[in-house]
Write a protein that holds these residues in place. Sequence first.
Motif, PDB file in Angstrom:
ATOM      1  N   SER A 134       0.828  -1.209   0.000  1.00  0.00           N
ATOM      2  CA  SER A 134       0.000   0.000   0.000  1.00  0.00           C
ATOM      3  C   SER A 134       0.863   1.261   0.000  1.00  0.00           C
ATOM      4  N   MET A 135       1.921   1.287   0.817  1.00  0.00           N
ATOM      5  CA  MET A 135       2.791   2.462   0.835  1.00  0.00           C
ATOM      6  C   MET A 135       3.516   2.614  -0.491  1.00  0.00           C
ATOM      7  N   GLY A 136       3.922   1.497  -1.084  1.00  0.00           N
ATOM      8  CA  GLY A 136       4.600   1.548  -2.371  1.00  0.00           C
ATOM      9  C   GLY A 136       3.699   2.093  -3.458  1.00  0.00           C
ATOM     10  N   GLN A 137       2.439   1.689  -3.453  1.00  0.00           N
ATOM     11  CA  GLN A 137       1.516   2.173  -4.469  1.00  0.00           C
ATOM     12  C   GLN A 137       1.242   3.664  -4.304  1.00  0.00           C
ATOM     13  N   VAL A 138       1.172   4.138  -3.063  1.00  0.00           N
ATOM     14  CA  VAL A 138       1.028   5.575  -2.832  1.00  0.00           C
ATOM     15  C   VAL A 138       2.227   6.326  -3.403  1.00  0.00           C
ATOM     16  N   LEU A 139       3.413   5.834  -3.111  1.00  0.00           N
ATOM     17  CA  LEU A 139       4.631   6.519  -3.555  1.00  0.00           C
ATOM     18  C   LEU A 139       4.804   6.425  -5.070  1.00  0.00           C
ATOM     19  N   LEU A 140       4.439   5.301  -5.660  1.00  0.00           N
ATOM     20  CA  LEU A 140       4.499   5.176  -7.117  1.00  0.00           C
ATOM     21  C   LEU A 140       3.524   6.145  -7.792  1.00  0.00           C
ATOM     22  N   SER A 141       2.363   6.336  -7.193  1.00  0.00           N
ATOM     23  CA  SER A 141       1.372   7.235  -7.780  1.00  0.00           C
ATOM     24  C   SER A 141       1.840   8.680  -7.784  1.00  0.00           C
ATOM     25  N   GLU A 142       2.800   8.997  -6.923  1.00  0.00           N
ATOM     26  CA  GLU A 142       3.292  10.370  -6.806  1.00  0.00           C
ATOM     27  C   GLU A 142       4.568  10.610  -7.610  1.00  0.00           C
ATOM     28  N   LEU A 143       5.088   9.582  -8.265  1.00  0.00           N
ATOM     29  CA  LEU A 143       6.288   9.764  -9.074  1.00  0.00           C
ATOM     30  C   LEU A 143       5.989  10.629 -10.295  1.00  0.00           C
ATOM     31  N   PRO A 144       6.990  11.336 -10.815  1.00  0.00           N
ATOM     32  CA  PRO A 144       6.811  12.031 -12.102  1.00  0.00           C
ATOM     33  C   PRO A 144       6.380  11.025 -13.169  1.00  0.00           C
ATOM     34  N   ASP A 145       5.594  11.468 -14.135  1.00  0.00           N
ATOM     35  CA  ASP A 145       5.014  10.571 -15.135  1.00  0.00           C
ATOM     36  C   ASP A 145       6.062   9.709 -15.835  1.00  0.00           C
ATOM     37  N   VAL A 146       7.165  10.333 -16.241  1.00  0.00           N
ATOM     38  CA  VAL A 146       8.195   9.596 -16.972  1.00  0.00           C
ATOM     39  C   VAL A 146       8.816   8.521 -16.091  1.00  0.00           C
ATOM     40  N   GLN A 147       9.091   8.855 -14.840  1.00  0.00           N
ATOM     41  CA  GLN A 147       9.711   7.897 -13.920  1.00  0.00           C
ATOM     42  C   GLN A 147       8.754   6.753 -13.596  1.00  0.00           C
ATOM     43  N   ARG A 148       7.485   7.073 -13.409  1.00  0.00           N
ATOM     44  CA  ARG A 148       6.494   6.033 -13.119  1.00  0.00           C
ATOM     45  C   ARG A 148       6.313   5.105 -14.315  1.00  0.00           C
ATOM     46  N   GLU A 149       6.282   5.665 -15.508  1.00  0.00           N
ATOM     47  CA  GLU A 149       6.104   4.849 -16.705  1.00  0.00           C
ATOM     48  C   GLU A 149       7.312   3.934 -16.926  1.00  0.00           C
ATOM     49  N   HIS A 150       8.499   4.440 -16.638  1.00  0.00           N
ATOM     50  CA  HIS A 150       9.705   3.604 -16.747  1.00  0.00           C
ATOM     51  C   HIS A 150       9.607   2.433 -15.778  1.00  0.00           C
ATOM     52  N   TYR A 151       9.131   2.696 -14.575  1.00  0.00           N
ATOM     53  CA  TYR A 151       8.964   1.631 -13.587  1.00  0.00           C
ATOM     54  C   TYR A 151       7.992   0.572 -14.101  1.00  0.00           C
ATOM     55  N   LEU A 152       6.859   1.017 -14.628  1.00  0.00           N
ATOM     56  CA  LEU A 152       5.819   0.091 -15.069  1.00  0.00           C
ATOM     57  C   LEU A 152       6.250  -0.758 -16.259  1.00  0.00           C
ATOM     58  N   THR A 153       7.125  -0.228 -17.081  1.00  0.00           N
ATOM     59  CA  THR A 153       7.536  -0.948 -18.287  1.00  0.00           C
ATOM     60  C   THR A 153       8.794  -1.792 -18.090  1.00  0.00           C
ATOM     61  N   THR A 154       9.480  -1.631 -16.990  1.00  0.00           N
ATOM     62  CA  THR A 154      10.735  -2.362 -16.773  1.00  0.00           C
ATOM     63  C   THR A 154      10.718  -3.283 -15.560  1.00  0.00           C
ATOM     64  N   THR A 155       9.750  -3.137 -14.685  1.00  0.00           N
ATOM     65  CA  THR A 155       9.727  -3.928 -13.446  1.00  0.00           C
ATOM     66  C   THR A 155       8.940  -5.219 -13.626  1.00  0.00           C
ATOM     67  N   PRO A 156       9.541  -6.369 -13.347  1.00  0.00           N
ATOM     68  CA  PRO A 156       8.789  -7.630 -13.385  1.00  0.00           C
ATOM     69  C   PRO A 156       7.770  -7.648 -12.244  1.00  0.00           C
ATOM     70  N   LEU A 157       6.495  -7.742 -12.572  1.00  0.00           N
ATOM     71  CA  LEU A 157       5.436  -7.739 -11.562  1.00  0.00           C
ATOM     72  C   LEU A 157       5.103  -9.181 -11.201  1.00  0.00           C
ATOM     73  N   LEU A 158       5.853  -9.723 -10.280  1.00  0.00           N
ATOM     74  CA  LEU A 158       5.697 -11.124  -9.899  1.00  0.00           C
ATOM     75  C   LEU A 158       4.576 -11.271  -8.872  1.00  0.00           C
ATOM     76  N   PRO A 159       3.800 -12.353  -8.945  1.00  0.00           N
ATOM     77  CA  PRO A 159       2.683 -12.526  -8.012  1.00  0.00           C
ATOM     78  C   PRO A 159       3.140 -13.031  -6.641  1.00  0.00           C
ATOM     79  N   PHE A 160       2.733 -12.338  -5.600  1.00  0.00           N
ATOM     80  CA  PHE A 160       2.945 -12.818  -4.232  1.00  0.00           C
ATOM     81  C   PHE A 160       1.743 -13.649  -3.791  1.00  0.00           C
ATOM     82  N   THR A 161       0.560 -13.237  -4.242  1.00  0.00           N
ATOM     83  CA  THR A 161      -0.679 -13.972  -3.980  1.00  0.00           C
ATOM     84  C   THR A 161      -1.525 -13.912  -5.256  1.00  0.00           C
ATOM     85  N   ALA A 162      -2.681 -14.533  -5.206  1.00  0.00           N
ATOM     86  CA  ALA A 162      -3.597 -14.488  -6.348  1.00  0.00           C
ATOM     87  C   ALA A 162      -4.183 -13.097  -6.540  1.00  0.00           C
ATOM     88  N   PHE A 163      -4.026 -12.227  -5.543  1.00  0.00           N
ATOM     89  CA  PHE A 163      -4.598 -10.876  -5.603  1.00  0.00           C
ATOM     90  C   PHE A 163      -3.579  -9.822  -6.052  1.00  0.00           C
TER      91      PHE A 163
END
Length: 245
Positions: A134-163
Amino acid sequence: MTSLARGLIVLQAFSPAHQALSTAEISQATGLHRATVRRCLYTLNALGFVDSSDNRYFHLLPKVLTLGQAYLQGSDLARHAQNALNYLAKEINQSCSVATYDSGMIVYVARSSVQKIMRIDLGRGSRLPAYATSMGQVLLSELPDVQREHYLTTTPLLPFTAFTLTDPQALRERLAQIKVQGYALNDQQLELGLISLAVPMYSARGKVVAAMNVGMNTSQMTVGELKQRILPRLQRAAMELSLVL
């Protein structure tokens, strides 16, 4: 300076979930060549930061605490946040944390734990993937657009749970929603049975410098109750703490 950077990368490979690591495991986790990892471990061992009882698996030594102690003792954020969390945790009888963003991870700078709510022990200095918290999602939402988009396109989003949100577009839409509503609700995305609520913390200049959250077991409170009973208190605590930053 390259050697220094590699040594610090090796140190960061250790975590509460991976307290003893082999050269091969560190190499795989960091992307560094095994020979490079071995040289780093040799130097870190000579300096008293790591040790190995069997010359195969290495673990951190207490001396690594000196690397972060100066920050924790000298940081207004860490010092004031701990006092604020102690008060909030006592008021609502739930575990509370404050974390900052660092290269795709959240780093805990303060925590007041009422009861253990996760399999791993969390404390100051603990790191978790931003997208699944939850804290990470808050902080990601506040990143500059370019930095946030770079994160979304380069970070492997691995599942911790089914949710866990593992689709970049779904996460992109969630972050946009969080930005508008001013809080993030994480329902079992990091660990089954764990629910958390986070809000941003602002500096006197209006910049988001950290996030504050409350976490608990799903059996203790529904999502609706969490937003109704806890969110106003969490927002008030974050706002009061922001006044001294």
